[in-house]
Design a protein around this motif. Structure first.
Motif, PDB file in Angstrom:
ATOM      1  N   SER A 745     -26.013  43.497  14.664  1.00 43.70           N
ATOM      2  CA  SER A 745     -27.209  44.171  15.169  1.00 43.70           C
ATOM      3  C   SER A 745     -27.621  43.692  16.557  1.00 43.70           C
ATOM      4  O   SER A 745     -28.376  44.382  17.247  1.00 43.70           O
ATOM      5  N   GLN A 746     -27.138  42.531  16.986  1.00 42.22           N
ATOM      6  CA  GLN A 746     -27.505  42.002  18.301  1.00 42.22           C
ATOM      7  C   GLN A 746     -26.409  41.061  18.794  1.00 42.22           C
ATOM      8  O   GLN A 746     -25.572  40.615  18.003  1.00 42.22           O
ATOM      9  N   PRO A 747     -26.411  40.746  20.097  1.00 37.74           N
ATOM     10  CA  PRO A 747     -25.435  39.785  20.618  1.00 37.74           C
ATOM     11  C   PRO A 747     -25.515  38.466  19.853  1.00 37.74           C
ATOM     12  O   PRO A 747     -26.611  37.965  19.576  1.00 37.74           O
ATOM     13  N   THR A 748     -24.341  37.933  19.505  1.00 39.03           N
ATOM     14  CA  THR A 748     -24.271  36.767  18.615  1.00 39.03           C
ATOM     15  C   THR A 748     -23.155  35.826  19.071  1.00 39.03           C
ATOM     16  O   THR A 748     -22.130  36.269  19.595  1.00 39.03           O
ATOM     17  N   ARG A 749     -23.342  34.529  18.854  1.00 37.15           N
ATOM     18  CA  ARG A 749     -22.290  33.538  19.106  1.00 37.15           C
ATOM     19  C   ARG A 749     -21.421  33.419  17.858  1.00 37.15           C
ATOM     20  O   ARG A 749     -21.940  33.185  16.749  1.00 37.15           O
ATOM     21  N   VAL A 750     -20.103  33.563  18.038  1.00 37.49           N
ATOM     22  CA  VAL A 750     -19.181  33.493  16.902  1.00 37.49           C
ATOM     23  C   VAL A 750     -18.043  32.531  17.225  1.00 37.49           C
ATOM     24  O   VAL A 750     -17.870  32.070  18.360  1.00 37.49           O
ATOM     25  N   SER A 751     -17.229  32.242  16.212  1.00 39.87           N
ATOM     26  CA  SER A 751     -16.090  31.320  16.383  1.00 39.87           C
ATOM     27  C   SER A 751     -14.806  32.091  16.674  1.00 39.87           C
ATOM     28  O   SER A 751     -14.722  33.303  16.452  1.00 39.87           O
ATOM     29  N   GLU A 752     -13.806  31.360  17.139  1.00 37.82           N
ATOM     30  CA  GLU A 752     -12.484  31.955  17.351  1.00 37.82           C
ATOM     31  C   GLU A 752     -11.909  32.460  16.038  1.00 37.82           C
ATOM     32  O   GLU A 752     -11.292  33.533  15.995  1.00 37.82           O
ATOM     33  N   GLN A 753     -12.117  31.684  14.957  1.00 40.12           N
ATOM     34  CA  GLN A 753     -11.549  32.091  13.674  1.00 40.12           C
ATOM     35  C   GLN A 753     -12.165  33.404  13.191  1.00 40.12           C
ATOM     36  O   GLN A 753     -11.481  34.249  12.613  1.00 40.12           O
ATOM     37  N   TYR A 754     -13.449  33.595  13.444  1.00 39.07           N
ATOM     38  CA  TYR A 754     -14.116  34.852  13.094  1.00 39.07           C
ATOM     39  C   TYR A 754     -13.406  36.032  13.762  1.00 39.07           C
ATOM     40  O   TYR A 754     -13.123  37.057  13.121  1.00 39.07           O
ATOM     41  N   LEU A 755     -13.092  35.898  15.038  1.00 40.01           N
ATOM     42  CA  LEU A 755     -12.426  36.981  15.778  1.00 40.01           C
ATOM     43  C   LEU A 755     -10.981  37.152  15.327  1.00 40.01           C
ATOM     44  O   LEU A 755     -10.467  38.271  15.255  1.00 40.01           O
TER      45      LEU A 755
END
Length: 788
Positions: A745-755
């Motif tokens: 729903s909004q810009p978020t910080r994620v991990s490499e593993q998530y991607l």
């Protein structure tokens, strides 16, 4: 730099010096035929040189690494701008091959040239001593021949031909500068007719003409025997002649026949009758639309290539003649083994190949010391100038010197006496390798000597005499010294299958225990054409989705290990570096790329998205490029388009522009032979700086729905413009979902593993699509670069 003469060669020379980052002046005559008003305007006076440069820049393949290179080239004419020569370090003459015109030009140039600066001629055969006659001592000391092969961006040979008064310092400088800064294989030649490459290359072509007549063969058969089958370029003999121009070939051959007074085989340079007939008819090759071959169309508009029947002098549909020897040889992938096999064959094809080798071996044996004092210079010239995989002495070594000599003598060939003297000393090969160094047989001393100038080269063939650190069927791990390992792939097209992935993991494991770091590189034509599509295709057809999931995870984990290990890993991409090969390049600690690296994430073209970390890494790099207040979407859209159009950079320079190489950690080298040493040095630099294993990222900013809507809209625009099919749309939407970070729903910080998880899920879902499998099957059948 200053280049005088803006013809095909001069304009492309200017482009290549600009490729090397050198400010270059390109001069030619004032545009002829100007009226009084035009003759006073620079834009008209320089029209000839400007149009020549623009023609070069528009040509395909391009002579420049990127369009900005041309900004380093300044044009002018030799009536108004010769005073510019006072500011240059090196002037190259590249005008028409006419001695008197060249001498008149050199007389002019000497009036403006600064003493102590280099001056050379790009002549392909006029004696250096004739051109420098009547010039000053300083001019002659700094003058020599610098024979570049056309096109200079792509053909690596640079022959350096000193005159009798040329300073040794000048020769040494040009040999080193040409290699390091221009990416050339520099070969020192003696001032003899046609120097080295054209002397031996034209002899070989004339020997082909002779044998074709004697054995009653046609041009299609000969081209099938003198191409990749025997380690020669795909254009073989007659297609090469058409590209170069039969008039050019005839001119060089006729010049050699006239100039060679002491050559026992000078008569072979006499043009066959059919060549003269072709010259009379202006059947010169590509430049006149017909030569040995002619392109035409059938009644349905389909393209046809007709071959010339040299007996009837008529064009006919090519015929295919099958030889058992050739059919069996094509099953042998290793070129050295294939050449050995063909040397044992006795049918017409085998006889032709052997007799051609005997002619060339005999000829080159007698050319030392006439055209060169060292045999390795002849081999270097033929590989770099004519595209031979192995030079004549290297080929002779592969076939066995003594065994081949016996066959030659049975067929009445007579080699130079030094060959027999070498064998009488118990020396059986022209080359040997010891401790990673290459040696050649020196005729004068009768001993092996280290090949000079190769201190900056790492050639993996030189390490094969010592045990490998580790190896399997798909790759070999070499110790290349100073605590650095090199993993070499040797699958077909260096595709990335289970053996290569096993090799990468094992190499990192070994390096982490005992070594300073690891290089991934090879001396093959290409770094890697990507993943093993055939394996993925079979698993998908059999609906083995658990195994597919494991295979993609294994690939992702292997690629991530390149970055997240305790030792520096440097990759050395060159040639084709596609798909998975590109993803590995994105993840290494550093990439030392050859300037001629054709790199890209091409998975979209087969109905997939990059899932070896490539899509993830583009999101990471986009996130890292965001600055506060900067618009974020345009940068993501640009990266999305690069993947969605399967864009391939046509040089390392373009790869930097596309974000496939990174200015902060990667670099490009001009000379392919220096690449592995530069990569090794990069490993040592990172190691000595106190390399610390990086930590996996969890701070990657993804834009979620903010980006998703925009990217989806962009894909719809492609469809409405008829640039994308329904299946393309499906792939693009999957790609957009991953690059946006999902439906957040909004810009978020994620991990490499998530991607990584997102791209793997998208990849697997696409691999289950019928349209994707049809595309992959088509590529596997069609022999495209991505196939196994």
């Amino acid at each position: 730099m200053a280049i005088i003469g803006s013809g095909v060669m001069g304009s492309r020379l200017a482009c290549h010096f600009a490729n090397a980052g050198i400010k270059t002046i390109l001069l030619d005559i004032v545009t002829p035929g100007l009226n009084e008003e035009e003759s006073g305007k620079p834009e008209h006076r320089n029209k000839l040189v400007n149009e020549a440069l623009q023609t070069a820049l528009r040509s395909n393949p391009s002579p420049v690494y990127n369009k900005d290179v041309s900004l380093l080239i300044k044009t002018g004419n030799i009536e108004d701008h010769l005073e510019w020569l006072k500011d240059v370090d090196w002037t190259i003459e590249a005008v028409v091959e006419n001695l008197e015109i060249k001498k008149q030009l050199f007389e002019k140039l000497e009036q403006f040239r600064k003493p102590g600066t280099l001056i050379s001629s790009n002549t392909s055969g006029i004696p250096i001593s004739w051109m420098s006659k009547d010039r000053s001592d300083d001019f002659r000391a700094h003058f020599c021949g610098t024979h570049f092969f056309n096109p200079p961006r792509y053909l690596p040979l640079l022959e350096i031909i000193p005159g009798k008064d040329t300073s040794e310092d000048v020769v040494d400088f040009l040999m080193e500068f040409g290699s390091l800064n221009l990416g050339k294989t520099t070969v020192k030649c003696k001032d003899t007719p046609a120097f080295i490459a054209n002397r031996v290359g034209i002899y070989s072509i004339m020997a082909v003409f002779k044998l074709m007549h004697e054995l009653d063969l046609n041009i299609e058969i000969v081209d099938s025997l003198t191409g990749p089958l025997t380690g020669k370029p795909k254009s073989a003999t007659f297609r090469t002649s058409d590209v170069v121009g039969l008039d050019t070939l005839a001119k060089v051959a006729a010049g050699l026949e006239m100039a060679l007074t002491n050559d026992r085989e000078k008569d072979i340079f006499k043009l066959p009758e059919y060549v003269q007939k072709m010259l009379d008819k202006k059947w010169l090759g590509d430049k006149t639309k017909q030569g040995f071959y002619k392109k035409t169309k059938d009644e349905n508009g389909n393209r046809l290539i007709l071959a010339l029947d040299l007996k009837l002098m008529e064009y006919q549909m090519p015929t295919k003649t099958r030889f058992d020897s050739v059919g069996n040889a094509r099953q042998i992938e290793n070129l050295k083994d294939r050449m050995k096999f063909l040397s044992t064959q006795t049918d017409v094809a085998g006889k032709f190949i052997n007799l051609l080798n005997y002619h060339v071996f005999q000829y080159v044996s007698h050319r030392i010391p006439e055209i060169s004092d060292s045999l390795y210079q002849i081999d270097d010239a033929m590989r770099a100038g004519f595209g031979w995989e192995y030079g004549p002495f290297e080929t002779w070594d592969i076939l066995g010197v003594e065994r081949t000599l016996e066959s030659m003598e049975k067929n009445n060939f007579e080699v130079a006496s030094w060959i027999k003297e070498m064998l009488a000393k118990g020396i059986r090969k022209f080359y040997k390798s010891e401790n990673g160094k290459a040696y050649y047989y020196d005729i004068n001393s009768g001993e092996y000597k280290i090949i000079p100038g190769r201190e900056s080269f790492i050639l993996l063939d030189n390490f094969r005499s010592q045990p490998a650190v580790w190896q399997n069927k798909g790759c070999t791990l070499h110790d290349i010294g100073d605590g650095v390992l090199n993993l070499e792939f040797h699958t077909k097209m260096n595709t990335l299958g289970s053996e290569v992935l096993e090799g990468i993991n094992k190499s990192i494991e070994i390096a982490e225990k005992e070594f300073n770091g690891l290089v991934l590189g090879n001396n093959a034509a290409n770094f890697s054409a990507g993943a093993n599509l055939a394996m993925l295709f079979m698993l998908a057809i059999d609906q083995e989705f658990d195994e597919l999931d494991m295979a993609v995870r294994y690939f992702q984990n292997t690629v991530m290990k390149l970055r997240y290990s305790s030792i520096p890993v440097v990759i050395a991409p060159h040639g084709l570096t596609l798909g998975g090969g590109c993803e590995m390049t994105l993840h290494a600690d550093s990439a030392v790329a050859h300037v001629e690296t054709y790199i890209g994430l091409v998975e979209f073209g087969v109905g997939l998205i990059p899932a070896g970390g490539g899509t993830k890494e583009f999101v990471v790099r986009t996130s890292d490029s965001f600055y506060e207040g900067d618009p974020q979407l345009p940068k993501l859209q640009e990266r999305f388009t690069t993947i969605a159009t399967a864009k391939v950079a046509t040089s390392a320079s373009e790869a930097f522009d596309l974000g496939l190489l990174h200015h902060d950690k990667d670099l490009a080298v001009m000379n392919l032979q220096r690449q592995l040493l530069e990569a090794k040095n990069k490993v040592l630099e990172l190691s000595s700086a106190g390399y610390v294993q990086p930590v996996m990222r969890d701070d990657i900013l993804v834009l979620g729905r903010t980006a998703l809507g925009t990217l989806y809209a962009g894909t719809e625009a492609f469809k409405l413009s008829n640039y994308a099919s329904e299946h393309d749309m499906k792939i693009a939407r999957k790609l957009a979902f991953v690059m946006a970070g999902g439906d957040l729903s909004q810009p978020t910080r994620v991990s490499e593993q998530y991607l990584l998880d997102l791209e793997r899920e998208a990849f697997l879902s696409l691999l289950g699509e019928k349209k994707t499998l049809e595309r992959i099957q088509s590529i596997l059948k069609g022999g495209k670069p991505l196939r196994n």
